[in-house]
Design an enzyme around this catalytic site. Structure first.
Site, PDB file in Angstrom:
ATOM      1  N   GLU A  93     -57.953  -2.201  43.945  1.00 61.72           N
ATOM      2  CA  GLU A  93     -58.865  -3.321  44.224  1.00 61.72           C
ATOM      3  C   GLU A  93     -59.720  -3.048  45.456  1.00 61.72           C
ATOM      4  OE1 GLU A  93     -56.933  -7.161  44.356  1.00 61.72           O
ATOM      5  OE2 GLU A  93     -58.731  -8.131  45.144  1.00 61.72           O
ATOM      6  N   LYS A 107     -50.906 -14.334  46.872  1.00 67.76           N
ATOM      7  CA  LYS A 107     -51.512 -13.146  46.248  1.00 67.76           C
ATOM      8  C   LYS A 107     -52.268 -12.357  47.320  1.00 67.76           C
ATOM      9  CE  LYS A 107     -54.370 -10.451  43.727  1.00 67.76           C
ATOM     10  NZ  LYS A 107     -55.457  -9.594  44.243  1.00 67.76           N
ATOM     11  N   ASP A 122     -40.184   0.219  45.092  1.00 66.77           N
ATOM     12  CA  ASP A 122     -40.068  -0.625  43.901  1.00 66.77           C
ATOM     13  C   ASP A 122     -40.764  -1.947  44.216  1.00 66.77           C
ATOM     14  OD1 ASP A 122     -39.346  -2.278  41.830  1.00 66.77           O
ATOM     15  OD2 ASP A 122     -37.286  -1.551  41.712  1.00 66.77           O
ATOM     16  N   HIS A 131     -66.701  -9.160  49.144  1.00 70.66           N
ATOM     17  CA  HIS A 131     -66.007  -8.516  48.030  1.00 70.66           C
ATOM     18  C   HIS A 131     -67.025  -7.843  47.110  1.00 70.66           C
ATOM     19  CE1 HIS A 131     -62.475  -8.085  45.481  1.00 70.66           C
ATOM     20  NE2 HIS A 131     -63.274  -8.290  44.457  1.00 70.66           N
TER      21      HIS A 131
HETATM   22  P1  NAD Z   1     -30.471   5.715  45.495  1.00 71.65           P
HETATM   23  O1  NAD Z   1     -29.728   5.465  44.255  1.00 71.65           O
HETATM   24  O2  NAD Z   1     -31.299   6.947  45.546  1.00 71.65           O
HETATM   25  O3  NAD Z   1     -29.412   5.699  46.679  1.00 71.65           O
HETATM   26  C1  NAD Z   1     -29.732   5.990  48.005  1.00 71.65           C
HETATM   27  C2  NAD Z   1     -28.711   6.970  48.507  1.00 71.65           C
HETATM   28  O4  NAD Z   1     -29.212   7.533  49.696  1.00 71.65           O
HETATM   29  C3  NAD Z   1     -27.396   6.319  48.906  1.00 71.65           C
HETATM   30  O5  NAD Z   1     -26.473   6.427  47.875  1.00 71.65           O
HETATM   31  C4  NAD Z   1     -26.933   7.122  50.109  1.00 71.65           C
HETATM   32  O6  NAD Z   1     -25.897   7.992  49.767  1.00 71.65           O
HETATM   33  C5  NAD Z   1     -28.125   7.983  50.476  1.00 71.65           C
HETATM   34  N1  NAD Z   1     -28.546   7.861  51.891  1.00 71.65           N
HETATM   35  C6  NAD Z   1     -28.939   8.917  52.645  1.00 71.65           C
HETATM   36  N2  NAD Z   1     -29.302   8.492  53.877  1.00 71.65           N
HETATM   37  C7  NAD Z   1     -29.138   7.163  53.913  1.00 71.65           C
HETATM   38  C8  NAD Z   1     -29.370   6.181  54.915  1.00 71.65           C
HETATM   39  N3  NAD Z   1     -29.822   6.485  56.135  1.00 71.65           N
HETATM   40  N4  NAD Z   1     -29.166   4.881  54.584  1.00 71.65           N
HETATM   41  C9  NAD Z   1     -28.714   4.547  53.359  1.00 71.65           C
HETATM   42  N5  NAD Z   1     -28.461   5.427  52.365  1.00 71.65           N
HETATM   43  C10 NAD Z   1     -28.652   6.747  52.640  1.00 71.65           C
HETATM   44  O7  NAD Z   1     -31.398   4.496  45.880  1.00 71.65           O
HETATM   45  P2  NAD Z   1     -31.063   2.963  46.010  1.00 71.65           P
HETATM   46  O8  NAD Z   1     -31.787   2.536  47.228  1.00 71.65           O
HETATM   47  O9  NAD Z   1     -29.598   2.645  45.899  1.00 71.65           O
HETATM   48  O10 NAD Z   1     -31.763   2.337  44.701  1.00 71.65           O
HETATM   49  C11 NAD Z   1     -33.156   2.192  44.656  1.00 71.65           C
HETATM   50  C12 NAD Z   1     -33.636   2.438  43.227  1.00 71.65           C
HETATM   51  O11 NAD Z   1     -33.014   1.526  42.330  1.00 71.65           O
HETATM   52  C13 NAD Z   1     -35.109   2.209  43.103  1.00 71.65           C
HETATM   53  O12 NAD Z   1     -35.669   3.316  42.420  1.00 71.65           O
HETATM   54  C14 NAD Z   1     -35.201   0.954  42.235  1.00 71.65           C
HETATM   55  O13 NAD Z   1     -36.391   0.988  41.472  1.00 71.65           O
HETATM   56  C15 NAD Z   1     -33.986   1.042  41.399  1.00 71.65           C
HETATM   57  N6  NAD Z   1     -33.427  -0.187  40.780  1.00 71.65           N
HETATM   58  C16 NAD Z   1     -33.860  -1.438  41.094  1.00 71.65           C
HETATM   59  C17 NAD Z   1     -33.283  -2.547  40.487  1.00 71.65           C
HETATM   60  C18 NAD Z   1     -33.749  -3.950  40.876  1.00 71.65           C
HETATM   61  O14 NAD Z   1     -34.465  -4.103  41.840  1.00 71.65           O
HETATM   62  N7  NAD Z   1     -33.324  -5.014  40.183  1.00 71.65           N
HETATM   63  C19 NAD Z   1     -32.260  -2.379  39.556  1.00 71.65           C
HETATM   64  C20 NAD Z   1     -31.836  -1.079  39.277  1.00 71.65           C
HETATM   65  C21 NAD Z   1     -32.412   0.014  39.898  1.00 71.65           C
END
Ligand code: NAD
Length: 413
Positions: free
Chosen positions: A76, A251, A267, A364
């Site tokens: 946009e 928005k 996300d 805009h």
């Molecule tokens: P991820 O699964 O990649 O996990 C992050 C990993 O990073 C952790 O398991 C940890 O071991 C590691 N890590 C390394 N350094 C860290 C630090 N300093 N702090 C914390 N963790 C550290 O990611 P996530 O954040 O668990 O999940 C995010 C993903 O899940 C996104 O891609 C999202 O789109 C997706 N998702 C979203 C939903 C929803 O919002 N409803 C549902 C399912 C999946």
């Protein structure tokens, strides 16, 4: 490096790149094709290509006394200009932020509970031991200072087609991760024990996107003409009084927030879902940011949930997202949340100010006109010439652009 970069918007892309504190090799991460087909194919299913968006930096930002350029990816026109302009006006004080601990909520649903009050009490009594189980599952997160923090129970229904229903909430400090996968894994691991304790059947086990324990607060105080300050305050009150207006007000906030989230590989659907659920928390949909006039200043405050990560998700694979974090010198999730919230407050201010003064369309349309001029085939100096004519006559349409372009080139369409 100061983020105050007057005239940045007038430079060509190459010169803009030179003004940033990054090498040409690093900036190749936002060149066309930086996300390879192979990498894209590993990210999602059924890939047949990649999809590009303009990648920009909003300039002039001072956030918690630190100079910062804020990366934005968005289709946009005028969002980046609006944010940069608001950031210029917010100087010298800039924006101040407060980010809560990064605590996400995981939900464990239990259905077919005969006595929900007794079931809830039994889960509550075992909360400490359930938390111990949860902590054992994520030792590395605990080492980083995060981990499961609390467990509480809410009764949702005493009877119904699926019997008594209750939900256990597991609160997890996810540190620098957005945390969805982390939290979902923990919920799945605890679900059987929770449902046995409650005397029911395990239902869904997944995080809640209403992350009201993981919020960012952003404030600014901007000097302005007292009449404009009063008009912005009145525009804010309109949103506070009317959900129809609050939706458009929010928005304008999400314009800034989402542009940062997309640029940094977050996300954004999760944040959108959380933002609007939070806005409606009182039972009436409300603005996420409000503005008050104080003489010749206008003071804004934004509070919203912002679950973002600087590890995990798309950051493993998307080179542009990693570069965006580098450009903004973000190394922790709380700073990223602070910058996304700041961008949202800035674009909200810019929209309200434009609406409260000359109306939003003029500025805009001037920017939109450049896109239309380009699409009509204008290049080089002709882009601005065609755009200026289109904007001046108020007819920003492709046919008109082709006519103007042909005339300026000395030919007939
Ligand atoms: P991820 O699964 O990649 O996990 C992050 C990993 O990073 C952790 O398991 C940890 O071991 C590691 N890590 C390394 N350094 C860290 C630090 N300093 N702090 C914390 N963790 C550290 O990611 P996530 O954040 O668990 O999940 C995010 C993903 O899940 C996104 O891609 C999202 O789109 C997706 N998702 C979203 C939903 C929803 O919002 N409803 C549902 C399912 C999946």
């Amino acid at each position: 490096m100061s983020s105050r970069l007057p005239g940045f918007y007038r430079l060509g892309v190459a010169e803009r790149r030179r003004q940033l504190d990054l090498s040409a090799e690093r900036l190749a991460a936002v060149d066309p094709g930086a996300l390879t087909l192979e990498a894209a194919d590993g990210m999602i299913e059924n890939v047949i290509g990649t999809y590009a968006l303009p990648f920009a930096v909003a300039v002039n930002f001072l956030v918690d006394d630190q100079e910062v350029v804020i990366p934005m990816a968005i289709e946009e026109p005028s969002v980046v200009a609006a944010a940069s302009n608001a950031a210029r006006m917010a100087r010298p004080a800039g924006f101040t932020t407060h980010v809560s601990a990064p605590v996400m909520i995981g939900q464990i649903q239990v259905t077919h509970v005969d006595d929900v009050e007794a079931g809830a009490a039994s889960v509550r009594e075992s909360a400490d031991s359930l938390l111990e189980d949860a902590r054992r599952l994520v030792p590395r997160l605990a080492e980083r200072g995060g981990g499961p923090r609390a467990l509480d129970v809410r009764v949702l229904a005493k009877t119904g087609p699926d019997g008594g229903v209750l939900v256990a909430h597991l609160h997890v400090d996810c540190r620098d991760a957005m945390g969805a996968n982390l939290v979902n894994t923990l919920c799945e691991a605890l679900a059987d024990r929770v449902s046995r304790l409650a005397g029911g059947r395990p239902g869904l086990r997944i995080l809640s996107n209403l992350t009201d324990g993981r919020t960012v607060t952003v404030r600014c105080r901007i000097q302005d003409d007292p009449q404009i300050a009063a008009a912005i305050a009145s525009a804010s009150r309109f949103a506070e009084l009317d959900p129809y207006r609050a939706s458009t007000h929010n928005k304008g906030i999400m314009n800034g927030v989402d542009a940062v989230l997309v640029a940094t590989g977050q996300d954004w659907r999760a944040v959108e879902a959380g933002a609007h659920a939070y806005a409606a928390k009182s039972g009436r949909y409300a603005p996420l940011a409000v503005w008050r006039a104080e003489g010749d200043a206008i003071c804004g405050e934004l509070v919203m949930p912002l679950a973002v990560g600087t590890v995990g998700g798309a950051l493993h694979t998307h080179p542009s997202a990693r570069l965006a974090l580098e450009l903004a010198r973000v190394d922790h999730a709380d700073r990223l949340a602070a910058l996304a919230g700041t961008a949202g407050l800035a674009t909200n201010f810019a929209a309200l100010r434009a609406l409260a003064t000359e109306g939003i369309q003029r500025g805009h349309m001037a920017l939109h006109a450049r896109g239309v001029a380009r699409a009509a085939g204008a290049t080089g100096d002709l882009v601005d010439k065609v755009a200026a004519e289109l904007a001046a006559c108020g007819d920003v349409k492709p046919d008109r652009a082709r006519e103007v372009l042909a005339r300026l080139k000395g030919t007939q369409p």
